[in-house]
Motif scaffolding. Structure first.
Motif, PDB file in Angstrom:
ATOM      1  N   UNK A  32       0.840  -1.207   0.000  1.00 19.86           N
ATOM      2  CA  UNK A  32       0.000   0.000   0.000  1.00 19.86           C
ATOM      3  C   UNK A  32       0.875   1.257   0.000  1.00 19.86           C
ATOM      4  N   UNK A  33       1.948   1.230   0.805  1.00 19.51           N
ATOM      5  CA  UNK A  33       2.853   2.385   0.867  1.00 19.51           C
ATOM      6  C   UNK A  33       3.519   2.625  -0.479  1.00 19.51           C
ATOM      7  N   UNK A  34       3.963   1.541  -1.151  1.00 17.18           N
ATOM      8  CA  UNK A  34       4.608   1.680  -2.456  1.00 17.18           C
ATOM      9  C   UNK A  34       3.635   2.216  -3.495  1.00 17.18           C
ATOM     10  N   UNK A  35       2.400   1.723  -3.468  1.00 20.02           N
ATOM     11  CA  UNK A  35       1.399   2.148  -4.443  1.00 20.02           C
ATOM     12  C   UNK A  35       1.010   3.613  -4.239  1.00 20.02           C
ATOM     13  N   UNK A  36       0.772   3.985  -2.988  1.00 18.44           N
ATOM     14  CA  UNK A  36       0.408   5.375  -2.693  1.00 18.44           C
ATOM     15  C   UNK A  36       1.527   6.325  -3.082  1.00 18.44           C
ATOM     16  N   UNK A  37       2.759   5.930  -2.800  1.00 17.26           N
ATOM     17  CA  UNK A  37       3.905   6.767  -3.153  1.00 17.26           C
ATOM     18  C   UNK A  37       3.988   6.973  -4.654  1.00 17.26           C
ATOM     19  N   UNK A  38       3.792   5.897  -5.411  1.00 16.99           N
ATOM     20  CA  UNK A  38       3.858   5.998  -6.870  1.00 16.99           C
ATOM     21  C   UNK A  38       2.775   6.928  -7.409  1.00 16.99           C
ATOM     22  N   UNK A  39       1.563   6.824  -6.861  1.00 20.24           N
ATOM     23  CA  UNK A  39       0.451   7.677  -7.311  1.00 20.24           C
ATOM     24  C   UNK A  39       0.725   9.145  -6.985  1.00 20.24           C
ATOM     25  N   UNK A  40       1.213   9.383  -5.773  1.00 22.83           N
ATOM     26  CA  UNK A  40       1.514  10.764  -5.367  1.00 22.83           C
ATOM     27  C   UNK A  40       2.579  11.377  -6.267  1.00 22.83           C
ATOM     28  N   UNK A  41       3.610  10.603  -6.575  1.00 19.98           N
ATOM     29  CA  UNK A  41       4.667  11.112  -7.451  1.00 19.98           C
ATOM     30  C   UNK A  41       4.134  11.373  -8.863  1.00 19.98           C
ATOM     31  N   UNK A  42       3.255  10.520  -9.323  1.00 22.39           N
ATOM     32  CA  UNK A  42       2.733  10.686 -10.687  1.00 22.39           C
ATOM     33  C   UNK A  42       1.958  11.999 -10.821  1.00 22.39           C
ATOM     34  N   UNK A  43       1.171  12.328  -9.820  1.00 21.42           N
ATOM     35  CA  UNK A  43       0.340  13.525  -9.912  1.00 21.42           C
ATOM     36  C   UNK A  43       1.018  14.794  -9.374  1.00 21.42           C
ATOM     37  N   UNK A  44       2.142  14.669  -8.726  1.00 19.45           N
ATOM     38  CA  UNK A  44       2.811  15.840  -8.144  1.00 19.45           C
ATOM     39  C   UNK A  44       4.274  15.944  -8.561  1.00 19.45           C
ATOM     40  N   UNK A  45       4.590  15.336  -9.690  1.00 15.84           N
ATOM     41  CA  UNK A  45       5.989  15.266 -10.101  1.00 15.84           C
ATOM     42  C   UNK A  45       6.617  16.653 -10.233  1.00 15.84           C
ATOM     43  N   UNK A  46       5.922  17.574 -10.912  1.00 18.31           N
ATOM     44  CA  UNK A  46       6.484  18.909 -11.115  1.00 18.31           C
ATOM     45  C   UNK A  46       6.716  19.623  -9.779  1.00 18.31           C
ATOM     46  N   UNK A  47       5.796  19.454  -8.857  1.00 20.66           N
ATOM     47  CA  UNK A  47       5.936  20.106  -7.551  1.00 20.66           C
ATOM     48  C   UNK A  47       7.132  19.569  -6.773  1.00 20.66           C
ATOM     49  N   UNK A  48       7.419  18.268  -6.941  1.00 21.64           N
ATOM     50  CA  UNK A  48       8.508  17.637  -6.193  1.00 21.64           C
ATOM     51  C   UNK A  48       9.865  17.763  -6.887  1.00 21.64           C
ATOM     52  N   UNK A  49       9.879  18.254  -8.115  1.00 12.81           N
ATOM     53  CA  UNK A  49      11.129  18.283  -8.883  1.00 12.81           C
ATOM     54  C   UNK A  49      12.214  19.128  -8.215  1.00 12.81           C
ATOM     55  N   UNK A  70       7.469   7.442 -11.079  1.00 12.94           N
ATOM     56  CA  UNK A  70       6.499   6.694 -10.275  1.00 12.94           C
ATOM     57  C   UNK A  70       6.897   5.231 -10.168  1.00 12.94           C
ATOM     58  N   UNK A  71       7.288   4.648 -11.307  1.00 10.68           N
ATOM     59  CA  UNK A  71       7.723   3.247 -11.303  1.00 10.68           C
ATOM     60  C   UNK A  71       9.007   3.090 -10.494  1.00 10.68           C
ATOM     61  N   UNK A  72       9.901   4.075 -10.622  1.00  9.97           N
ATOM     62  CA  UNK A  72      11.165   4.068  -9.877  1.00  9.97           C
ATOM     63  C   UNK A  72      10.893   3.995  -8.370  1.00  9.97           C
TER      64      UNK A  72
END
Length: 741
Positions: A350-367, A390-392
């Motif tokens: 669950x932690x891995x999946x949630x992390x991947x989703x968060x990164x996918x939708x907030x990638x620019x913000x986290x860059x 996200x896959x990474x």
């Protein structure tokens, strides 16, 4: 002040419905928990225990439960069930298959790891991605297909196991290679996928080896059974298959043969070795009207038996069933690891999946964070697509969370402890036993061969030297254990060369009575006393009296007993100082048992107990909330050894008992029970430290992986260092125990 010895030889009522069966398809502790949880849902079930190593289970219920109910419950969890235990051939086949899969996986993974390292240091290997794709597919879908199958079964039955995490991690890593070959800007982690599967297969190999070793116990019992029986018919004696013999038929048993079935002696007499029943070394004299038990051996004489029990009702088959059920007894300490596995896997996924989703939708913000992090961690990805990132993160989190260090925390400590134990004369067969030894508060001791030496010896006699020499010369013609004791005593205390000058004639041994011979016109008889009451005081102490007659006149006697081991009293005393209750369970009569207990200062005793009684006694103390250690050396102790939290076998005992035990005392010294407890205390402390560091590693590393600053390869290296730390910490057990020892 010593505690008075108490006789607790009352009847225990263990009225229960019990069913044993085999469970197929289990691969880890989570599988065991899933099966137990499914069985516990059946109405009326009050106890369930499933053993992964032996693939056996036992269910105890308040009311009878049909096998179909058992089958439906197990199959609802995704596993198969059988009334028959796994055959030796099936276990051997599984072991060879696991070894083959492991070797195939290693042979592919090691070369691929070399190519990956070359690729990472700048030596680019042509078509490396294609190599990763093909190698990964070969490892995952050929030797690793059982891992995938197990994960799929768990998924379709709405639960998870360790293979679930391994499968998701491996497939995710392998698909990065597929995506990279399709032109997507993403790092390829195909080699990591093969590494995960290989580690898993090594574990499966070790598991299959455990199952193979566990099967030896039943094999030893089965060796006591015979294939054919000599049936007396009107046309003579005919050898027929044992399964075709009927109740009421007459069997002929010759000297040296095993008794095929339970029955009553209707003709003849002889000495029968019943050590596998009673644990006592002396052959028992049996005559017409007395019972003969399957699996025992006729050492002298010729008898005919009327069959009373056949098939599953025979003693030996009942004993096999007892051991099979005892093999499934649950070790309480396993519950901790089971609970971790139950929650850890879904939480990590669950932690891995949630992390991947968060990164996918907030990638620019986290860059911006990635750019700053790359100054500290050069492997951080800063210029890839959001899907790649996200896959990474998803793969890195799954890889770092694979609990290799957690899996090593307990077994590595136990491996070191086992080595130290061996140096101290202990052989640890069941690693889990040493975890619970520190909590033992009741120790049950068998008598013969455990508290006592296990072979009769001469304690004293009233004969002059010449007479003792003469009767020794006569006894040399007998194979009876008491005769051997008389001869051994002579060899230890007299000049054996004097026997060469003694010539005896007319040697005649009468079964159950004694032996006689003539020397210089004088007739000697060595055997049972004519008036036993004369020696009542000795017999009450558990001694056997051999009376010597010269020309039908008593001229003296020999006292024979089974000596108490030198370290017994000291061991019992120290156990009581540790607030551990000591109990003796024996097939001997009450008078003998009481005398032995008073001599060695044991708290209480159970006399005249059968193998089934011993198991019930173990359960009695367990029901009271006690942690029980059983110490024994006879086949009759096998089921009790398995039923107890810890079974300790004296190395001089039978092969079955040794196979049934968790710990073996190789030199027969029961003081080693104290060593086992001390080693357990030190080992358990290290296990807790290992578990702490394994958890600490995951708690620290998983957030870093979720933040995208941990490369899967670095995660693999970090996991390796965590494992090394566990190994180093475990190795320190040897220094601590050597210092204390």
């Amino acid at each position: 002040m010593s505690q008075a010895t108490t006789n607790v030889n009352q009847t225990i009522d263990f009225t229960e419905n019990k069913i044993s069966f085999a469970v197929q398809g289990m691969t880890c502790a989570s599988c065991v928990r899933n099966v137990e949880r499914a069985l516990n849902k059946i109405e009326g079930v009050k106890y369930v225990s499933v053993n992964l190593a032996t693939e056996k289970a036992v269910v105890i219920s308040e009311k009878p439960i049909s096998f179909n109910e058992i089958k439906e419950a197990v199959e609802s969890a995704g596993y198969k069930v059988s009334k028959e235990s796994p055959s030796e051939d099936l276990i051997e086949k599984g072991f060879k298959k696991a070894r083959k899969n492991m070797l195939i996986s290693i042979s592919i993974t090691l070369p691929l790891m070399v190519l990956m390292i070359l690729h990472m240091v700048g030596i680019h290997v042509p078509y490396f991605l294609i190599f990763e794709l093909i190698a990964g597919a070969l490892v995952i879908f050929i030797p690793g297909r059982e891992t995938l199958k197990s994960a799929w079964i768990a998924l379709t039955h709405k639960h998870s196991n360790m293979n679930t995490l391994v499968t998701i991690g491996a497939l995710s890593a392998w698909f990065t290679t597929v995506l990279a070959l399709l032109g997507i800007d993403i790092f390829s982690f195909g080699t990591v996928a093969t590494m995960l599967i290989t580690i898993n297969l090594i574990g499966r190999y070790i598991e299959s080896r455990m199952k193979k070793n566990a099967s030896k116990e039943i094999t030893s019992l089965l060796s006591l059974k015979v294939d054919k029986a000599n049936v007396v018919t009107e046309k003579g004696v005919v050898a027929i298959p044992i399964e075709t013999v009927k109740i009421g038929e007459i069997l002929l048993v010759r000297k040296g043969e095993k008794i095929p079935l339970d029955g009553i002696i209707v003709e003849g007499e002889g000495y029968i070795n019943e050590s596998m029943v009673s644990g006592e070394p002396l052959p028992v004299y049996k005559k017409i009207g007395e019972e003969a038990i399957s699996g025992t051996i006729l050492e002298s004489g010729l008898i005919k038996i009327k069959v009373e029990k056949v098939g599953e009702d025979t003693f030996i088959n009942q004993m096999i069933k007892l051991v099979e059920e005892a093999q499934s007894s649950k070790v309480p300490i396993q519950a901790f690891a089971d609970r971790i596995t139950l929650y850890f896997i879904p939480i990590v996924f669950f932690a891995a999946l949630v992390s991947a989703i968060i990164w996918f939708f907030n990638y620019e913000s986290f860059q911006p964070f990635l750019i700053r992090a790359s100054e500290v961690f050069p492997w951080v990805l800063t210029d890839v697509e959001r899907l790649s990132m996200s896959i990474f993160v998803f793969v890195a989190t799954l890889v770092i969370a694979c609990p290799c260090a957690l899996g090593l925390a307990t077994p590595m400590a136990l491996v070191v402890a086992s080595g130290i134990s061996a140096k101290k004369g202990l052989i640890i067969k069941n690693g889990e036993a040493i975890q619970i030894a520190k909590d033992i508060n009741v120790v049950l001791f068998d008598k013969t061969g455990t508290i006592t030496e296990g072979h009769p010896t001469v304690k004293g006699h009233t004969l002059d030297d010449e007479t003792y020499s003469i009767i020794t010369k006569i006894e040399e013609n007998s194979t009876h254990p008491l005769a051997k004791a008389i001869v051994e005593y002579y060899f230890q205390n007299y000049d054996r060369n004097k026997l060469q000058n003694i010539q005896v004639i007319n040697i005649e041994e009468k079964t159950g009575e004694g032996i006689k011979g003539t020397y210089q016109y004088d007739n000697y008889f060595i055997g049972k006393p004519q008036v036993p009451d004369k020696y009542k005081n000795f017999m009450e102490k558990g001694e056997t009296i051999i009376e010597v007659l010269k020309n039908d006149k008593s001229i003296g006697y020999i006292r024979i007993s089974d000596k108490i081991k030198e370290d017994t009293i000291e061991t019992i005393t120290k156990l009581k100082e540790m607030n551990i209750k000591t109990v003796m369970v024996t097939g001997d009569n009450e008078i003998t048992a009481k005398n032995v207990c008073e001599t060695v200062r044991i708290d209480e005793f159970w006399a005249n107990v059968s193998p089934e009684n011993k198991v019930e006694i173990v359960r009695k103390y367990q029901i009271e909330g006690k942690k029980v250690c059983m110490v024994g050396d006879g086949i009759n102790d096998a089921a009790a050894l398995k039923s107890a939290e810890i079974g300790i076998a004296i190395g001089t005992g039978t092969d079955l008992t040794i196979e049934s035990a968790d710990v073996i005392i190789s030199k027969g010294e029961i003081s080693k029970v104290l060593d086992a407890i001390e080693i357990s205390k030190v080992t358990f402390k290290k296990i807790k430290q290992n578990l702490f560091w394994a958890f600490f590693y995951n708690i620290i590393a998983i957030p870093f992986a979720m933040m995208g600053v941990l490369h899967p390869v670095i995660a693999e290296i970090a996991m390796l260092f965590s494992s090394i730390n566990v190994i180093y910490n475990s190795s320190r057990i040897s220094k601590i125990t050597e210092y204390k020892g």
